[in-house]
Design a protein around this motif. Structure first.
Motif, mmCIF file in Angstrom:
data_model
loop_
_atom_site.group_PDB
_atom_site.id
_atom_site.type_symbol
_atom_site.label_atom_id
_atom_site.label_comp_id
_atom_site.label_asym_id
_atom_site.label_seq_id
_atom_site.Cartn_x
_atom_site.Cartn_y
_atom_site.Cartn_z
ATOM 1 N N ARG A 139 16.247 -7.175 -16.088
ATOM 2 C CA ARG A 139 17.068 -7.342 -14.883
ATOM 3 C C ARG A 139 18.297 -8.204 -15.161
ATOM 4 O O ARG A 139 19.415 -7.889 -14.720
ATOM 5 C CB ARG A 139 16.233 -7.986 -13.779
ATOM 6 N N GLU A 140 18.076 -9.292 -15.885
ATOM 7 C CA GLU A 140 19.194 -10.188 -16.207
ATOM 8 C C GLU A 140 20.250 -9.468 -17.033
ATOM 9 O O GLU A 140 21.461 -9.621 -16.798
ATOM 10 C CB GLU A 140 18.658 -11.410 -16.958
ATOM 11 N N ARG A 159 22.195 -7.066 -14.761
ATOM 12 C CA ARG A 159 23.143 -7.801 -13.898
ATOM 13 C C ARG A 159 24.392 -8.183 -14.698
ATOM 14 O O ARG A 159 25.523 -8.096 -14.200
ATOM 15 C CB ARG A 159 22.474 -9.052 -13.322
ATOM 16 N N GLU A 162 26.569 -5.090 -15.320
ATOM 17 C CA GLU A 162 27.333 -4.653 -14.145
ATOM 18 C C GLU A 162 28.672 -5.364 -14.041
ATOM 19 O O GLU A 162 29.629 -4.820 -13.468
ATOM 20 C CB GLU A 162 26.517 -4.877 -12.869
ATOM 21 N N GLY A 204 17.375 -5.513 -9.253
ATOM 22 C CA GLY A 204 18.235 -6.661 -9.543
ATOM 23 C C GLY A 204 19.704 -6.307 -9.644
ATOM 24 O O GLY A 204 20.534 -7.188 -9.895
ATOM 25 N N CYS A 205 20.058 -5.036 -9.437
ATOM 26 C CA CYS A 205 21.433 -4.576 -9.602
ATOM 27 C C CYS A 205 22.141 -4.410 -8.263
ATOM 28 O O CYS A 205 21.516 -4.095 -7.241
ATOM 29 C CB CYS A 205 21.462 -3.246 -10.346
#
Length: 513
Positions: free
Chosen positions: A103-104, A107, A110, A134-135
């Protein structure tokens, strides 16, 4: 511009381990510009050297045109920073299997890539929906699951998350084909298709071993030579290694909220703790010397045939098959045609799903003289046959049965009493789980069979295998195992039950009509 209009020319890969390298190789050979990034710059350098060496060796062996190899290498670029992925049309992560770390990363990506860049995860066990949560734009997150070694395993699973844009998945289906792989589509469910379907072979093989029915080597021999699989469950576990496969077993079991079909075995947990993880360390379920598997020898078949043989009438087809085999072998054995066995006859039963004890008690037979033979696969042209004893069967009658069914030189494995022998229960479980994948609409029947044959190397996909053996036969096996053991892991899938009742193929999908 929508994902439907995207043209994929530049592919970013985060993670330069075995999976990242493999994806980079097939992507470059497919004509894509590849940007390979890793937080460890030394790892990127090692991956670049590995890819150059691999492609040059393929060219030297004539498996790849030299010009194509050089062109592919020229398309692979080391990325010194994550910002170097800014112009990528797709970025695939192939990093550690930890949800928050993925997830990190997404992010962070993105903030780097363009609005139309698709973010793909090569996860084998984590939820795509959970990664995408998470995005800021979860619709562009798709699963793109390759198998190791990537260049040789010619299948890739494309997984749609709940918030995923189907057009992004469509684009990755085309991308998988461009890279020379067969792309299959799956819903976001634990294990997707291949790792979900693979539970049947491994968990049931482990369950059989845990019941003391047969040794690891004997179970593998039966699944290879009687059932026709390329590898048995323990050879397969040694190949994948328990440090990989045991956590996946636990993950899928818990993600399905302790579904009994997927219950892991303490056998693998204990062996993992002891470091006996498989081929790569030289010892697992087998020992490996200079990389060669050490298989224990089989004892020779006994020589003394039974004086006469009585065969159960519970299945006319199975009884006839046993008679034909004995006649073909021209063994000097008298067939006992009496309504009940004579006092000196070897008693043969042919259960489907039942154990030898249940078959013996149902027909009020003498358990000390009773031996069961598995007739799920044809006996006459078998590469191996399996017989099993009741707990009361004497050594004399066990050995007589072994001598009889090995008379033509076909090896025979003798196992202890088991519901469904070995092949019946493993194959029925494989087919049943495949049917449940279809029932849950995780994938189409065609994609289920394609994914399993290519991803697991099975001789047929689970649904085609069920059709070949007969859906009604497998339904009988499952129902009988469940009745004897009371274990919900053997409850038949509605997909199997309904198609068996209606005489339909297991590949038939009414939703596609």
């Amino acid at each position: 511009m929508s994902f439907r209009d995207i043209e994929i020319r530049t592919l970013g890969i985060v993670g330069s381990g075995a999976m990242g390298r493999g994806i980079a190789q097939i992507a470059a050979l497919g004509g894509l510009t590849v940007r390979l990034y890793d937080t460890n710059q030394q790892a990127i350098a090692a991956a670049s050297d590995y890819l150059a060496d691999t492609l040059n060796k393929l060219a030297a062996k004539g498996k790849l045109n030299e010009a194509d190899a050089h062109a592919a290498l020229a398309r692979i670029h080391a990325a010194g920073a994550i910002g170097d992925l800014a112009d990528c049309d797709v970025v695939i992560e192939a990093i550690v299997e930890k949800l928050e770390i993925k997830r990190e990363l997404f992010r962070e990506l993105e903030g780097v890539v363009g609005e139309q860049c698709i973010l793909a995860s090569n996860t084998s066990s984590l939820s795509i929906t959970a990664i995408a949560a998470g995005c800021a734009k979860p619709e562009r997150v798709v699963g793109l699951h390759f198998f190791n070694p990537v260049p040789l395993m010619k299948v890739v699973e494309v997984i749609d998350g709940l918030r995923g844009d189907p057009a992004a998945g469509d684009a990755l289906m085309a991308l998988g084909r461009q890279m020379g792989h067969t792309a299959v589509r799956a819903k976001d469910m634990p294990g997707f298709i291949v790792n979900h379907a693979g539970r049947g072979m491994n968990t049931e093989g482990l369950r059989i071993a845990s019941e003391g029915v047969a040794s690891f080597a004997d179970i593998d021999r039966i699944m290879r030579e009687q059932a026709g699989f390329r590898l048995g469950p323990f050879e397969l576990l040694d190949l994948t290694a328990l440090d990989v496969s045991h956590p996946v077993m636990e993950s899928i079991y818990h993600q399905f909220y302790e579904e009994p079909r997927f219950t892991p075995s303490p056998i693998t947990g204990t062996r993992l703790a002891g470091g006996l993880i498989g081929r790569k360390v030289g010892e697992g379920f087998y020992k490996y010397v200079d990389g060669k598997q050490q298989i224990p020898d089989e004892a020779p078949a006994p020589a003394t045939l039974p004086r006469r043989v009585w065969v159960s009438r519970s299945s006319a087809h199975a009884r006839e098959e046993v008679f034909k085999l004995i006649a073909k072998m021209e063994a000097n054995v008298t067939i006992d045609t009496g309504g009940t066995p004579a006092l000196d006859s070897l008693i043969i039963v042919t259960p489907l799903g039942h154990d030898a004890t249940t078959a013996c008690v149902a027909e009020k037979l003498d358990a000390s003289r009773t031996v069961a033979i598995d007739t799920l696969f044809p006996l006459a042209d078998a590469a191996r046959r399996t017989i099993m004893t009741t707990p009361a069967t004497t050594a004399e009658f066990r050995d007589a049965a072994h001598a009889l069914f090995a008379f033509d030189g076909v090896p025979v494995t003798v196992i202890r009493d088991s519901t469904g022998f070995v092949a019946q229960r493993v194959v029925a479980t494989i087919v049943n789980i495949g049917c449940d994948i279809a029932q849950q609409r995780i994938a189409t029947p065609a994609d289920i069979d394609l994914a399993v044959t290519l991803g697991l190397g099975y001789p047929r996909g689970p649904l085609a295998l069920g059709d070949a053996l007969g859906a009604s036969t497998l339904l009988t096996i499952l129902r009988n195992m469940q009745a004897v053991l009371g274990d919900p892991r053997y409850r038949p899938s509605p997909w199997l039950t309904r198609r068996a009742q209606l005489g339909l193929s297991l590949t038939f999908d009414e939703a596609a009509q």
